[in-house]
Design a protein around this motif. Structure first.
Motif, PDB file in Angstrom:
ATOM      1  N   LYS A  12       0.822  -1.215   0.000  1.00 31.21           N
ATOM      2  CA  LYS A  12       0.000   0.000   0.000  1.00 31.21           C
ATOM      3  C   LYS A  12       0.854   1.262   0.000  1.00 31.21           C
ATOM      4  CE  LYS A  12      -4.181  -1.855   0.313  1.00 31.21           C
ATOM      5  NZ  LYS A  12      -3.804  -3.279   0.105  1.00 31.21           N
ATOM      6  N   THR A  13       2.100   1.139   0.459  1.00 30.12           N
ATOM      7  CA  THR A  13       3.019   2.275   0.476  1.00 30.12           C
ATOM      8  C   THR A  13       4.346   1.858  -0.156  1.00 30.12           C
ATOM      9  OG1 THR A  13       3.958   1.738   2.650  1.00 30.12           O
ATOM     10  CG2 THR A  13       1.965   3.117   2.614  1.00 30.12           C
ATOM     11  N   ASP A  15       7.238   2.074   1.069  1.00 24.24           N
ATOM     12  CA  ASP A  15       8.113   1.415   2.048  1.00 24.24           C
ATOM     13  C   ASP A  15       7.946  -0.099   2.034  1.00 24.24           C
ATOM     14  OD1 ASP A  15       9.198   3.800   2.919  1.00 24.24           O
ATOM     15  OD2 ASP A  15       7.652   4.110   4.444  1.00 24.24           O
ATOM     16  N   GLN A  28      10.062   8.008  -3.618  1.00 26.11           N
ATOM     17  CA  GLN A  28       9.832   8.598  -2.293  1.00 26.11           C
ATOM     18  C   GLN A  28      10.227  10.071  -2.273  1.00 26.11           C
ATOM     19  OE1 GLN A  28      12.103   5.767   0.034  1.00 26.11           O
ATOM     20  NE2 GLN A  28      10.253   4.778   0.837  1.00 26.11           N
ATOM     21  N   VAL A  31       7.364  11.941  -3.647  1.00 28.41           N
ATOM     22  CA  VAL A  31       6.306  12.113  -2.643  1.00 28.41           C
ATOM     23  C   VAL A  31       6.636  13.284  -1.720  1.00 28.41           C
ATOM     24  CG1 VAL A  31       5.160  11.043  -0.657  1.00 28.41           C
ATOM     25  CG2 VAL A  31       5.629   9.691  -2.700  1.00 28.41           C
ATOM     26  N   ARG A  32       7.901  13.385  -1.318  1.00 33.41           N
ATOM     27  CA  ARG A  32       8.318  14.467  -0.417  1.00 33.41           C
ATOM     28  C   ARG A  32       8.370  15.812  -1.124  1.00 33.41           C
ATOM     29  NH1 ARG A  32      12.057  10.396   1.093  1.00 33.41           N
ATOM     30  NH2 ARG A  32      13.655  11.399  -0.206  1.00 33.41           N
ATOM     31  N   CYS A  55       1.033   2.895  -5.243  1.00 32.52           N
ATOM     32  CA  CYS A  55       1.547   3.335  -3.942  1.00 32.52           C
ATOM     33  C   CYS A  55       1.856   4.833  -3.974  1.00 32.52           C
ATOM     34  CB  CYS A  55       2.806   2.561  -3.565  1.00 32.52           C
ATOM     35  SG  CYS A  55       2.522   0.825  -3.143  1.00 32.52           S
ATOM     36  N   LEU A  56       2.488   5.264  -5.052  1.00 32.21           N
ATOM     37  CA  LEU A  56       2.833   6.673  -5.211  1.00 32.21           C
ATOM     38  C   LEU A  56       1.573   7.532  -5.214  1.00 32.21           C
ATOM     39  CD1 LEU A  56       5.011   8.847  -5.890  1.00 32.21           C
ATOM     40  CD2 LEU A  56       4.556   8.375  -8.294  1.00 32.21           C
ATOM     41  N   ARG A  58      -1.374   6.815  -4.001  1.00 31.30           N
ATOM     42  CA  ARG A  58      -2.033   6.775  -2.685  1.00 31.30           C
ATOM     43  C   ARG A  58      -1.338   7.698  -1.687  1.00 31.30           C
ATOM     44  NH1 ARG A  58      -2.567   1.841  -2.591  1.00 31.30           N
ATOM     45  NH2 ARG A  58      -4.810   1.545  -2.772  1.00 31.30           N
ATOM     46  N   GLN A  59      -0.004   7.751  -1.745  1.00 36.36           N
ATOM     47  CA  GLN A  59       0.733   8.590  -0.803  1.00 36.36           C
ATOM     48  C   GLN A  59       0.673  10.069  -1.184  1.00 36.36           C
ATOM     49  OE1 GLN A  59       4.255   5.408  -0.379  1.00 36.36           O
ATOM     50  NE2 GLN A  59       4.574   7.143   0.938  1.00 36.36           N
ATOM     51  N   GLY A  62      -3.392  10.772  -0.783  1.00 36.98           N
ATOM     52  CA  GLY A  62      -4.019  10.361   0.470  1.00 36.98           C
ATOM     53  C   GLY A  62      -5.237   9.491   0.200  1.00 36.98           C
ATOM     54  N   GLU A  63      -5.615   8.699   1.172  1.00 38.20           N
ATOM     55  CA  GLU A  63      -6.741   7.774   1.012  1.00 38.20           C
ATOM     56  C   GLU A  63      -8.037   8.507   0.700  1.00 38.20           C
ATOM     57  OE1 GLU A  63      -6.859   4.623   0.778  1.00 38.20           O
ATOM     58  OE2 GLU A  63      -4.844   4.044   1.403  1.00 38.20           O
TER      59      GLU A  63
END
Length: 321
Positions: A12-13, A15, A28, A31-32, A55-56, A58-59, A62-63
């Motif tokens: 899901k992420t 990580d 990542q 994302v930042r 994953c990207l 979703r992050q 956000g959900e």
């Protein structure tokens, strides 16, 4: 009905993603960061392209916004120009009250299957809606994507997963599923997967559902590939100049219904790790590669395979002398 492990244990992420650590760290950083570029992820099947994009997304979103602001299409099914004009363009035109700095994301899986007309239409759509929509494309062969699209994307190239990475993740899942397994069974799954995590999970689940235990014997019953021990004997006998014995084992596999491609691909993977002189390994890989090429061109017959054993024997003899 039991849920497929591929979906049940899909990360899901970022990580949680297994393999390609450099790609994961690069995403990542996205994302930042403040800006999400158009993305083009390329690599072999089962290496995690679609999973990383999901994953990207979703992050980044956000959900709360993930279900509304993400459109996922498989371009191998929906690959015509009409799909770009209807589904993709319509979604790109939608107005959503997203948080500041966030854009809608359109995911196109198997993008290299899109027709050239559809790709040209996609290029224009990417231009027009660049401020509100980001595109993430996943493909196996990036050369099939037209240059104008490639130039608009940050290209991310991914590799097959390492055997150790697949084994580690598979062991975690087997423990979560409370399944008994043998080390040889785990090795067999890793061997048949050949760097494809999806293939590994599907084969493992099929073996467990069918036999209740993950053992080498059960794995090869399910996967129905030439047994690597037999293929290794073909190679070793050929290198020992015992061509008759090598061909005997080869013919037995052929008579069981295995295709020339099955046998050659397994032989190639065995040869990569087989203990031999490096000069001999070079000759072996060259001979197997040429046979693979002939088989792919349509010369899929027992003659090609038996000729290969003779070539391998001669290569071994010349290296020794």
């Amino acid at each position: 009905m039991q849920e497929p492990w591929v979906e049940k244990y899909r990360p899901k992420t970022l990580d949680e993603v297994v393999g390609n650590p450099q790609v994961v760290s690069r995403l990542q950083a996205v994302v930042r960061g403040a800006s999400l570029p158009h993305l083009l992820l390329s690599g072999p099947p089962g290496c995690g392209k679609t999973t990383m994009i999901l994953c990207l997304a979703r992050q980044v979103l956000g959900e709360e916004w993930f279900s509304q602001a993400v459109l996922e299409l498989n371009a191998s099914d929906d690959r015509g120009i009409e799909v770009i004009r209807s589904k993709v363009k319509t979604f790109a035109q939608q107005k959503l009250s997203l948080p500041s700095g966030k854009q809608k994301i359109i995911i196109l899986d198997e993008a290299d299957s899109m027709t050239e007309g559809a790709q040209q239409a996609l290029r224009r759509t990417m231009e027009i809606y660049a401020t509100s929509t980001r595109f993430a494309l996943a493909c196996n062969t990036p050369s099939k994507i037209i240059e104008p699209i490639q130039s608009r994307c940050a290209v991310v190239r991914m590799r097959r997963l390492e055997d150790s990475e697949i084994a580690q993740r598979l062991e975690q899942i087997l423990k979560l599923e409370n399944v008994s397994w043998e080390p040889s069974g785990l090795e067999a799954i890793v061997f048949t997967a050949d760097g494809d995590m999806r293939n590994a999970l599907n084969n493992a689940q099929a073996t467990v559902c069918g036999f209740g235990k993950l053992s080498q014997e059960n794995v090869f019953k399910v996967c129905d590939q030439p047994h690597p021990i037999l293929v290794k004997e073909i190679l070793q006998n050929a290198l020992d100049q015992n061509v008759n014995k090598s061909n005997e084992i080869l013919c037995s596999l052929w008579n069981k219904g295995y295709s020339a491609l099955d046998i050659v691909q397994t032989l190639f993977r065995i040869a990569r790790s087989h203990e031999m002189d490096e000069q001999l390994r070079l000759q072996v890989m060259k001979a197997v590669g040429k046979t693979h090429m002939k088989v792919m061109e349509g010369c899929s017959s027992l003659i090609q395979l038996t000729a290969l054993t003779g070539i391998l024997s001669r290569a071994s003899e010349s290296t020794i002398s």
